[in-house]
Write a protein that holds these residues in place. Structure first.
Motif, short mmCIF file in Angstrom:
data_model
loop_
_atom_site.label_atom_id
_atom_site.label_comp_id
_atom_site.label_asym_id
_atom_site.label_seq_id
_atom_site.Cartn_x
_atom_site.Cartn_y
_atom_site.Cartn_z
N CYS A 99 -10.28 0.15 -7.93
CA CYS A 99 -8.91 0.62 -7.68
C CYS A 99 -8.31 1.26 -8.93
N THR A 100 -7.32 2.14 -8.71
CA THR A 100 -6.61 2.73 -9.84
C THR A 100 -5.73 1.67 -10.49
N PRO A 101 -5.39 1.86 -11.78
CA PRO A 101 -4.49 0.90 -12.43
C PRO A 101 -3.15 0.76 -11.73
N GLU A 102 -2.65 1.85 -11.10
CA GLU A 102 -1.37 1.78 -10.39
C GLU A 102 -1.46 0.84 -9.20
N VAL A 103 -2.56 0.93 -8.45
CA VAL A 103 -2.72 0.06 -7.28
C VAL A 103 -2.82 -1.40 -7.72
N VAL A 104 -3.57 -1.65 -8.78
CA VAL A 104 -3.70 -3.02 -9.27
C VAL A 104 -2.36 -3.56 -9.72
N ALA A 105 -1.61 -2.75 -10.46
CA ALA A 105 -0.31 -3.19 -10.98
C ALA A 105 0.65 -3.50 -9.83
N GLN A 106 0.65 -2.66 -8.79
CA GLN A 106 1.57 -2.87 -7.68
C GLN A 106 1.18 -4.07 -6.82
N SER A 107 -0.06 -4.52 -6.95
CA SER A 107 -0.53 -5.65 -6.15
C SER A 107 -0.24 -7.00 -6.80
N ARG A 108 0.18 -6.99 -8.06
CA ARG A 108 0.43 -8.25 -8.75
C ARG A 108 1.74 -8.88 -8.27
N ALA A 109 1.72 -10.20 -8.18
CA ALA A 109 2.91 -10.94 -7.74
C ALA A 109 3.95 -10.97 -8.87
N ARG A 110 5.12 -11.47 -8.55
CA ARG A 110 6.20 -11.49 -9.55
C ARG A 110 5.87 -12.44 -10.70
N ASP A 111 4.94 -13.38 -10.49
CA ASP A 111 4.55 -14.26 -11.60
C ASP A 111 3.44 -13.64 -12.45
N GLY A 112 3.07 -12.39 -12.15
CA GLY A 112 2.06 -11.69 -12.94
C GLY A 112 0.63 -11.91 -12.48
N ARG A 113 0.44 -12.83 -11.56
CA ARG A 113 -0.91 -13.13 -11.11
C ARG A 113 -1.28 -12.27 -9.89
N LEU A 114 -2.55 -12.30 -9.52
CA LEU A 114 -3.02 -11.46 -8.42
C LEU A 114 -3.53 -12.34 -7.28
N TYR A 115 -2.87 -12.23 -6.13
CA TYR A 115 -3.21 -13.07 -4.98
C TYR A 115 -3.78 -12.26 -3.82
N GLN A 116 -3.94 -10.95 -3.98
CA GLN A 116 -4.42 -10.11 -2.88
C GLN A 116 -5.39 -9.07 -3.42
N MET A 117 -6.47 -8.86 -2.67
CA MET A 117 -7.43 -7.81 -3.01
C MET A 117 -7.00 -6.53 -2.31
N PRO A 118 -6.60 -5.47 -3.05
CA PRO A 118 -6.24 -4.21 -2.40
C PRO A 118 -7.41 -3.71 -1.57
N TRP A 119 -7.14 -3.38 -0.29
CA TRP A 119 -8.26 -3.08 0.60
C TRP A 119 -8.21 -1.68 1.20
N LYS A 120 -7.12 -1.35 1.92
CA LYS A 120 -7.14 -0.06 2.64
C LYS A 120 -5.75 0.56 2.66
N THR A 121 -5.71 1.84 2.97
CA THR A 121 -4.44 2.56 3.01
C THR A 121 -4.49 3.61 4.11
N ASN A 122 -3.33 3.89 4.67
CA ASN A 122 -3.17 4.97 5.64
C ASN A 122 -2.00 5.84 5.16
N PRO A 123 -2.25 6.81 4.28
CA PRO A 123 -1.13 7.60 3.72
C PRO A 123 -0.37 8.36 4.81
N ILE A 124 0.94 8.37 4.70
CA ILE A 124 1.78 9.14 5.61
C ILE A 124 1.89 10.57 5.09
N MET A 125 1.49 11.54 5.93
CA MET A 125 1.54 12.95 5.56
C MET A 125 2.27 13.74 6.66
#
Length: 418
Positions: free
Chosen positions: A118-144
Protein backbone atom coordinates in the motif's frame (compact mmCIF):
# COMPACT_ATOMS: atom_id res chain seq x y z
CA UNK A 1 -25.01 0.17 25.12
CA UNK A 2 -28.81 -0.06 24.99
CA UNK A 3 -28.61 -0.04 21.19
CA UNK A 4 -25.97 -2.75 21.22
CA UNK A 5 -28.05 -4.87 23.55
CA UNK A 6 -31.14 -4.56 21.37
CA UNK A 7 -29.18 -5.36 18.26
CA UNK A 8 -27.72 -8.42 19.96
CA UNK A 9 -31.20 -9.70 20.74
CA UNK A 10 -32.43 -8.92 17.24
CA UNK A 11 -29.61 -10.66 15.47
CA UNK A 12 -28.69 -13.44 17.87
CA UNK A 13 -30.98 -15.82 15.98
CA UNK A 14 -29.44 -14.83 12.65
CA UNK A 15 -25.82 -15.42 13.69
CA UNK A 16 -25.73 -19.15 13.51
CA UNK A 17 -22.04 -19.56 14.06
CA UNK A 18 -20.95 -21.36 17.20
CA UNK A 19 -19.63 -19.42 20.18
CA UNK A 20 -15.97 -18.56 19.70
CA UNK A 21 -14.88 -20.78 22.59
CA UNK A 22 -16.26 -23.90 20.86
CA UNK A 23 -14.73 -23.33 17.42
CA UNK A 24 -11.77 -25.54 16.53
CA UNK A 25 -10.74 -23.64 13.36
CA UNK A 26 -10.69 -20.15 11.94
CA UNK A 27 -14.03 -18.69 10.90
CA UNK A 28 -13.96 -16.12 8.08
CA UNK A 29 -16.92 -13.92 7.12
CA UNK A 30 -16.95 -12.34 3.67
CA UNK A 31 -19.46 -9.91 2.13
CA UNK A 32 -22.54 -11.74 0.90
CA UNK A 33 -22.57 -10.57 -2.71
CA UNK A 34 -22.01 -13.53 -5.07
CA UNK A 35 -18.77 -12.21 -6.59
CA UNK A 36 -16.97 -11.76 -3.26
CA UNK A 37 -18.33 -15.05 -2.04
CA UNK A 38 -16.71 -16.72 -5.04
CA UNK A 39 -13.37 -14.99 -4.35
CA UNK A 40 -13.56 -16.12 -0.72
CA UNK A 41 -14.48 -19.67 -1.70
CA UNK A 42 -11.46 -20.06 -3.98
CA UNK A 43 -9.03 -18.37 -1.56
CA UNK A 44 -10.17 -20.54 1.35
CA UNK A 45 -10.08 -23.69 -0.77
CA UNK A 46 -6.47 -23.03 -1.71
CA UNK A 47 -5.48 -22.09 1.86
CA UNK A 48 -7.01 -25.29 3.22
CA UNK A 49 -5.18 -27.38 0.64
CA UNK A 50 -1.90 -25.79 1.70
CA UNK A 51 -2.62 -25.77 5.47
CA UNK A 52 -4.52 -28.96 6.39
CA UNK A 53 -3.65 -28.54 10.07
CA UNK A 54 -5.34 -25.13 10.27
CA UNK A 55 -8.40 -25.07 8.11
CA UNK A 56 -10.45 -21.92 7.54
CA UNK A 57 -14.22 -22.08 7.36
CA UNK A 58 -15.80 -19.48 5.06
CA UNK A 59 -19.26 -18.10 5.66
CA UNK A 60 -20.88 -15.03 4.10
CA UNK A 61 -21.95 -12.51 6.72
CA UNK A 62 -25.43 -13.43 8.02
CA UNK A 63 -28.32 -11.56 6.45
CA UNK A 64 -29.51 -8.46 8.26
CA UNK A 65 -30.71 -4.94 7.59
CA UNK A 66 -27.07 -3.97 7.00
CA UNK A 67 -23.70 -5.64 7.45
CA UNK A 68 -22.75 -2.93 9.96
CA UNK A 69 -25.71 -3.81 12.18
CA UNK A 70 -24.90 -7.53 11.97
CA UNK A 71 -21.32 -6.85 13.06
CA UNK A 72 -22.50 -4.62 15.93
CA UNK A 73 -24.84 -7.36 17.13
CA UNK A 74 -22.06 -9.95 16.88
CA UNK A 75 -19.70 -7.72 18.90
CA UNK A 76 -22.34 -7.24 21.58
CA UNK A 77 -23.04 -10.97 21.72
CA UNK A 78 -19.34 -11.98 21.36
CA UNK A 79 -20.28 -14.08 18.34
CA UNK A 80 -17.90 -12.34 15.94
CA UNK A 81 -15.98 -14.42 13.41
CA UNK A 82 -12.19 -14.59 13.61
CA UNK A 83 -11.72 -12.67 10.33
CA UNK A 84 -13.99 -10.28 8.43
CA UNK A 85 -13.16 -8.85 5.01
CA UNK A 86 -15.81 -6.19 4.43
CA UNK A 87 -15.13 -3.77 7.30
CA UNK A 88 -16.13 -0.16 6.56
CA UNK A 89 -13.33 2.08 7.87
CA UNK A 90 -15.92 4.49 9.28
CA UNK A 91 -16.92 1.85 11.82
CA UNK A 92 -13.44 0.60 12.72
CA UNK A 93 -12.74 3.29 15.34
CA UNK A 94 -15.99 2.31 17.06
CA UNK A 95 -14.89 -1.34 17.09
CA UNK A 96 -11.51 -0.28 18.50
CA UNK A 97 -13.18 1.58 21.36
CA UNK A 98 -15.27 -1.52 22.05
CA UNK A 99 -11.97 -3.48 22.26
CA UNK A 100 -13.34 -5.78 19.56
CA UNK A 101 -10.29 -5.86 17.28
CA UNK A 102 -6.79 -7.32 17.30
CA UNK A 103 -4.02 -4.77 16.68
CA UNK A 104 -2.28 -6.02 13.54
CA UNK A 105 0.92 -4.06 14.22
CA UNK A 106 1.70 -6.44 17.10
CA UNK A 107 2.91 -8.86 14.42
CA UNK A 108 6.57 -8.23 13.56
CA UNK A 109 6.06 -8.40 9.79
CA UNK A 110 3.00 -6.11 9.69
CA UNK A 111 4.91 -3.01 8.55
CA UNK A 112 6.77 -4.82 5.78
CA UNK A 113 3.54 -6.39 4.45
CA UNK A 114 1.73 -3.06 4.49
CA UNK A 115 4.54 -1.01 2.99
CA UNK A 116 5.17 -3.48 0.19
CA UNK A 117 1.50 -3.40 -0.84
CA UNK A 118 0.00 0.00 0.00
CA UNK A 119 0.98 3.64 -0.45
CA UNK A 120 2.06 5.55 2.68
CA UNK A 121 -1.13 7.65 2.41
CA UNK A 122 -3.36 4.57 2.57
CA UNK A 123 -1.43 3.19 5.54
CA UNK A 124 -1.58 6.51 7.38
CA UNK A 125 -5.32 6.87 6.82
CA UNK A 126 -5.92 3.34 8.11
CA UNK A 127 -4.34 3.98 11.51
CA UNK A 128 -6.65 4.38 14.49
CA UNK A 129 -6.69 7.48 16.67
CA UNK A 130 -4.37 5.73 19.13
CA UNK A 131 -1.77 5.39 16.35
CA UNK A 132 -2.09 1.65 16.05
CA UNK A 133 -3.28 -0.36 13.05
CA UNK A 134 -6.34 -2.58 13.43
CA UNK A 135 -7.32 -3.06 9.76
CA UNK A 136 -5.56 -4.40 6.69
CA UNK A 137 -6.34 -2.08 3.73
CA UNK A 138 -7.89 -4.38 1.15
CA UNK A 139 -9.93 -2.93 -1.72
CA UNK A 140 -11.30 0.26 -3.21
CA UNK A 141 -13.99 1.33 -5.66
CA UNK A 142 -13.04 4.89 -6.73
CA UNK A 143 -15.95 7.18 -7.61
CA UNK A 144 -15.44 8.71 -11.07
CA UNK A 145 -17.54 10.50 -13.69
CA UNK A 146 -19.16 8.06 -16.11
CA UNK A 147 -20.13 9.94 -19.27
CA UNK A 148 -21.84 9.55 -22.63
CA UNK A 149 -19.38 10.71 -25.37
CA UNK A 150 -22.13 10.75 -27.99
CA UNK A 151 -24.21 13.35 -26.16
CA UNK A 152 -21.16 15.56 -25.64
CA UNK A 153 -20.22 15.33 -29.33
CA UNK A 154 -23.72 16.49 -30.27
CA UNK A 155 -23.18 19.74 -28.34
CA UNK A 156 -19.66 20.30 -29.68
CA UNK A 157 -17.58 18.83 -26.85
CA UNK A 158 -14.88 16.40 -28.03
CA UNK A 159 -14.00 15.49 -24.45
CA UNK A 160 -15.88 15.47 -21.14
CA UNK A 161 -15.79 18.65 -19.03
CA UNK A 162 -13.06 18.67 -16.39
CA UNK A 163 -13.91 21.90 -14.53
CA UNK A 164 -17.01 23.44 -12.96
CA UNK A 165 -17.31 26.10 -15.67
CA UNK A 166 -16.95 23.50 -18.43
CA UNK A 167 -19.52 21.24 -16.77
CA UNK A 168 -22.02 24.08 -16.37
CA UNK A 169 -21.49 25.21 -19.97
CA UNK A 170 -22.13 21.68 -21.22
CA UNK A 171 -25.14 21.39 -18.91
CA UNK A 172 -26.70 24.51 -20.44
CA UNK A 173 -26.26 23.20 -23.99
CA UNK A 174 -27.61 19.75 -23.11
CA UNK A 175 -30.60 21.38 -21.42
CA UNK A 176 -31.37 23.88 -24.17
CA UNK A 177 -30.44 21.89 -27.30
CA UNK A 178 -31.23 18.29 -26.41
CA UNK A 179 -33.57 18.60 -23.40
CA UNK A 180 -31.18 16.33 -21.47
CA UNK A 181 -29.88 16.51 -17.94
CA UNK A 182 -26.13 16.57 -17.50
CA UNK A 183 -26.40 14.48 -14.37
CA UNK A 184 -28.52 13.34 -11.51
CA UNK A 185 -28.07 12.85 -7.80
CA UNK A 186 -30.23 11.07 -5.29
CA UNK A 187 -31.88 13.81 -3.22
CA UNK A 188 -32.76 11.60 -0.26
CA UNK A 189 -31.29 12.67 3.07
CA UNK A 190 -29.40 9.43 3.56
CA UNK A 191 -25.89 9.88 4.95
CA UNK A 192 -24.29 7.42 2.53
CA UNK A 193 -25.78 9.13 -0.54
CA UNK A 194 -23.22 11.88 -0.04
CA UNK A 195 -20.56 9.35 -1.16
CA UNK A 196 -21.85 9.95 -4.71
CA UNK A 197 -22.14 13.73 -4.86
CA UNK A 198 -20.83 16.07 -2.15
CA UNK A 199 -18.00 13.96 -0.73
CA UNK A 200 -16.13 13.10 -3.99
CA UNK A 201 -16.61 16.67 -5.23
CA UNK A 202 -15.30 18.02 -1.91
CA UNK A 203 -12.25 15.73 -1.99
CA UNK A 204 -11.55 16.78 -5.59
CA UNK A 205 -11.92 20.48 -4.77
CA UNK A 206 -9.84 20.34 -1.59
CA UNK A 207 -6.90 18.32 -2.89
CA UNK A 208 -7.88 15.27 -0.85
CA UNK A 209 -8.55 16.97 2.49
CA UNK A 210 -10.96 14.82 4.49
CA UNK A 211 -13.74 15.82 6.91
CA UNK A 212 -12.37 15.51 10.44
CA UNK A 213 -9.16 14.79 12.31
CA UNK A 214 -9.42 13.75 15.94
CA UNK A 215 -11.82 16.26 17.49
CA UNK A 216 -11.23 18.89 14.78
CA UNK A 217 -13.40 19.76 11.79
CA UNK A 218 -11.43 19.97 8.54
CA UNK A 219 -14.19 20.68 6.02
CA UNK A 220 -15.11 24.27 6.93
CA UNK A 221 -13.14 25.58 3.96
CA UNK A 222 -13.31 26.93 0.40
CA UNK A 223 -13.33 23.44 -1.13
CA UNK A 224 -16.52 22.44 0.71
CA UNK A 225 -18.24 25.72 -0.16
CA UNK A 226 -17.21 25.38 -3.82
CA UNK A 227 -18.59 21.82 -4.03
CA UNK A 228 -21.84 22.83 -2.31
CA UNK A 229 -22.19 25.90 -4.59
CA UNK A 230 -21.57 23.81 -7.71
CA UNK A 231 -24.25 21.31 -6.75
CA UNK A 232 -26.70 24.06 -5.76
CA UNK A 233 -26.27 25.71 -9.18
CA UNK A 234 -26.93 22.41 -10.97
CA UNK A 235 -30.24 21.93 -9.17
CA UNK A 236 -31.28 25.62 -9.25
CA UNK A 237 -30.82 25.87 -13.02
CA UNK A 238 -32.62 22.58 -13.65
CA UNK A 239 -29.52 20.76 -14.91
CA UNK A 240 -30.07 18.01 -12.30
CA UNK A 241 -33.65 16.71 -11.79
CA UNK A 242 -35.16 17.08 -8.32
CA UNK A 243 -37.49 14.10 -8.64
CA UNK A 244 -36.45 10.57 -7.73
CA UNK A 245 -35.90 8.77 -11.04
CA UNK A 246 -34.41 5.39 -10.13
CA UNK A 247 -37.83 3.70 -10.25
CA UNK A 248 -38.46 4.68 -13.87
CA UNK A 249 -35.49 3.03 -15.59
CA UNK A 250 -31.84 3.81 -16.21
CA UNK A 251 -31.85 7.34 -17.62
CA UNK A 252 -28.11 7.23 -18.32
CA UNK A 253 -28.35 4.14 -20.52
CA UNK A 254 -31.44 5.64 -22.19
CA UNK A 255 -29.35 8.67 -23.23
CA UNK A 256 -31.35 11.16 -21.16
CA UNK A 257 -28.56 11.91 -18.67
CA UNK A 258 -25.00 12.65 -19.81
CA UNK A 259 -22.94 11.85 -16.68
CA UNK A 260 -23.13 9.84 -13.48
CA UNK A 261 -20.79 9.90 -10.45
CA UNK A 262 -20.29 6.21 -9.79
CA UNK A 263 -17.84 3.34 -9.37
CA UNK A 264 -16.44 0.47 -11.45
CA UNK A 265 -19.43 -1.75 -10.70
CA UNK A 266 -21.26 0.21 -13.42
CA UNK A 267 -19.16 -1.48 -16.11
CA UNK A 268 -20.80 -4.88 -15.78
CA UNK A 269 -24.23 -3.23 -15.47
CA UNK A 270 -23.69 -1.13 -18.61
CA UNK A 271 -22.32 -4.03 -20.61
CA UNK A 272 -25.35 -6.11 -19.70
CA UNK A 273 -28.08 -3.54 -20.30
CA UNK A 274 -26.74 -0.91 -22.74
CA UNK A 275 -28.57 -0.45 -26.06
CA UNK A 276 -26.75 -1.46 -29.25
CA UNK A 277 -24.11 1.11 -30.17
CA UNK A 278 -24.25 2.91 -26.82
CA UNK A 279 -20.93 4.56 -25.84
CA UNK A 280 -19.66 5.33 -22.37
CA UNK A 281 -16.38 6.08 -20.70
CA UNK A 282 -14.97 7.37 -17.39
CA UNK A 283 -13.18 10.60 -16.38
CA UNK A 284 -12.10 12.24 -13.11
CA UNK A 285 -14.59 14.15 -10.96
CA UNK A 286 -14.92 17.84 -12.09
CA UNK A 287 -12.87 20.38 -10.13
CA UNK A 288 -13.13 24.14 -9.55
CA UNK A 289 -11.58 26.32 -12.26
CA UNK A 290 -7.89 26.90 -11.57
CA UNK A 291 -7.47 23.65 -9.64
CA UNK A 292 -3.89 22.41 -9.50
CA UNK A 293 -2.51 19.00 -8.64
CA UNK A 294 -4.03 15.50 -8.72
CA UNK A 295 -7.79 15.03 -8.60
CA UNK A 296 -8.76 13.03 -5.51
CA UNK A 297 -12.04 11.20 -5.04
CA UNK A 298 -13.86 8.97 -2.59
CA UNK A 299 -12.40 5.47 -2.67
CA UNK A 300 -15.14 3.44 -0.92
CA UNK A 301 -12.50 1.39 0.89
CA UNK A 302 -13.26 -1.92 2.61
CA UNK A 303 -10.69 -3.59 4.84
CA UNK A 304 -9.92 -6.84 6.68
CA UNK A 305 -10.02 -7.12 10.47
CA UNK A 306 -9.34 -9.81 13.06
CA UNK A 307 -11.76 -9.78 16.00
CA UNK A 308 -10.52 -10.04 19.56
CA UNK A 309 -12.65 -13.17 20.10
CA UNK A 310 -10.16 -14.99 17.85
CA UNK A 311 -8.25 -17.64 19.81
CA UNK A 312 -5.52 -17.95 17.18
CA UNK A 313 -4.70 -14.36 16.16
CA UNK A 314 -1.26 -15.29 14.80
CA UNK A 315 -2.80 -17.95 12.52
CA UNK A 316 -5.53 -15.50 11.50
CA UNK A 317 -2.84 -12.97 10.58
CA UNK A 318 -1.16 -15.57 8.36
CA UNK A 319 -4.49 -16.08 6.56
CA UNK A 320 -4.94 -12.30 6.16
CA UNK A 321 -1.50 -12.08 4.56
CA UNK A 322 -2.47 -14.94 2.24
CA UNK A 323 -5.66 -13.07 1.28
CA UNK A 324 -3.75 -9.95 0.21
CA UNK A 325 -1.09 -11.75 -1.83
CA UNK A 326 -0.55 -10.67 -5.44
CA UNK A 327 -2.23 -13.85 -6.67
CA UNK A 328 -5.36 -13.27 -4.58
CA UNK A 329 -5.43 -9.57 -5.45
CA UNK A 330 -5.61 -10.67 -9.09
CA UNK A 331 -8.48 -13.00 -8.20
CA UNK A 332 -10.33 -10.08 -6.61
CA UNK A 333 -9.99 -8.15 -9.88
CA UNK A 334 -10.87 -11.03 -12.18
CA UNK A 335 -13.81 -12.38 -10.21
CA UNK A 336 -15.33 -9.35 -8.47
CA UNK A 337 -14.07 -6.44 -10.68
CA UNK A 338 -12.91 -4.66 -7.53
CA UNK A 339 -9.55 -2.99 -7.16
CA UNK A 340 -7.13 -4.20 -4.50
CA UNK A 341 -5.38 -1.42 -2.58
CA UNK A 342 -2.10 -2.45 -4.19
CA UNK A 343 0.27 0.19 -5.50
CA UNK A 344 1.84 0.07 -8.98
CA UNK A 345 -0.56 -2.56 -10.32
CA UNK A 346 -0.41 -1.08 -13.83
CA UNK A 347 3.35 -1.70 -13.88
CA UNK A 348 3.13 -5.24 -12.50
CA UNK A 349 3.39 -7.98 -15.15
CA UNK A 350 1.06 -10.24 -13.16
CA UNK A 351 -1.85 -7.83 -13.74
CA UNK A 352 -1.02 -6.90 -17.36
CA UNK A 353 -3.27 -9.54 -18.91
CA UNK A 354 -6.24 -8.46 -16.82
CA UNK A 355 -5.97 -4.80 -17.79
CA UNK A 356 -5.40 -5.69 -21.46
CA UNK A 357 -8.67 -7.63 -21.40
CA UNK A 358 -10.50 -5.02 -19.29
CA UNK A 359 -9.29 -1.61 -20.53
CA UNK A 360 -12.10 0.34 -18.83
CA UNK A 361 -10.60 -0.64 -15.46
CA UNK A 362 -7.35 1.18 -16.29
CA UNK A 363 -8.89 4.57 -15.47
CA UNK A 364 -10.00 3.25 -12.09
CA UNK A 365 -6.57 1.74 -11.38
CA UNK A 366 -4.98 5.11 -12.17
CA UNK A 367 -7.54 6.90 -10.00
CA UNK A 368 -6.92 4.43 -7.14
CA UNK A 369 -3.59 6.19 -6.54
CA UNK A 370 -5.59 9.27 -5.52
CA UNK A 371 -8.43 8.17 -3.28
CA UNK A 372 -9.55 8.94 0.23
CA UNK A 373 -11.75 6.87 2.48
CA UNK A 374 -13.44 8.14 5.61
CA UNK A 375 -11.72 9.37 8.75
CA UNK A 376 -11.03 7.26 11.81
CA UNK A 377 -13.75 8.62 14.08
CA UNK A 378 -16.48 6.79 16.03
CA UNK A 379 -19.13 9.22 14.74
CA UNK A 380 -18.63 9.19 10.98
CA UNK A 381 -22.23 8.28 10.17
CA UNK A 382 -23.42 11.21 12.27
CA UNK A 383 -20.88 13.45 10.51
CA UNK A 384 -22.23 12.48 7.09
CA UNK A 385 -25.79 12.83 8.37
CA UNK A 386 -25.07 16.41 9.48
CA UNK A 387 -23.69 17.20 6.03
CA UNK A 388 -26.68 15.50 4.38
CA UNK A 389 -29.14 17.68 6.30
CA UNK A 390 -27.36 20.82 5.13
CA UNK A 391 -27.04 19.40 1.60
CA UNK A 392 -30.81 19.09 1.38
CA UNK A 393 -31.38 22.65 2.64
CA UNK A 394 -28.72 24.35 0.49
CA UNK A 395 -28.36 22.18 -2.61
CA UNK A 396 -31.77 20.65 -3.26
CA UNK A 397 -34.02 23.46 -2.02
CA UNK A 398 -31.64 26.48 -2.07
CA UNK A 399 -33.02 27.48 1.34
CA UNK A 400 -29.65 28.76 2.55
CA UNK A 401 -26.31 29.75 1.07
CA UNK A 402 -23.58 27.13 0.56
CA UNK A 403 -21.34 29.02 2.99
CA UNK A 404 -24.06 28.96 5.66
CA UNK A 405 -24.69 25.25 5.03
CA UNK A 406 -21.00 24.38 5.46
CA UNK A 407 -20.78 26.58 8.57
CA UNK A 408 -23.88 24.99 10.14
CA UNK A 409 -22.74 21.45 9.29
CA UNK A 410 -19.34 22.18 10.84
CA UNK A 411 -21.03 23.54 13.98
CA UNK A 412 -23.11 20.38 14.38
CA UNK A 413 -20.11 18.11 13.73
CA UNK A 414 -18.12 19.85 16.47
CA UNK A 415 -20.89 18.93 18.89
CA UNK A 416 -20.80 15.32 17.62
CA UNK A 417 -17.04 15.12 18.16
CA UNK A 418 -17.13 16.54 21.70
Amino acid sequence: MIVLGLLALLFAGGCRNEPASNRPELLYWSANNPYEQEVARVVVQEWNALHPALRVHHQPIPEGQSSEEVILAAIAGRTTPDIYSNAWPGDVEFYVRAKALVALDQFPDCDSVLNSRCTPEVVAQSRARDGRLYQMPWKTNPIMMMYNPGLFRQIGFDRPPATYSGYLAAAAKLHDSLSCWIGMSDIRVLWWQRFFDFYPLYLAASGGRTLVSGDSVLFENAGAIAAMSFLQTLFRRGYFPRQKMSATGDFFLRGRVATRFTGPWEISHAEKYKPAGFEYDFAPIPVPDGHRGPVYTFGDLKNIVIFSTCRRPRAAWEFVKFMVSRRNDLRLLETASQLPLRKNMLNDALFAGYFAANPRMIAFAQQAEYVRGVDQSPGMKEVFDAISQEYEAAVVYAAKSPAAAVRDAAKRVRLILE
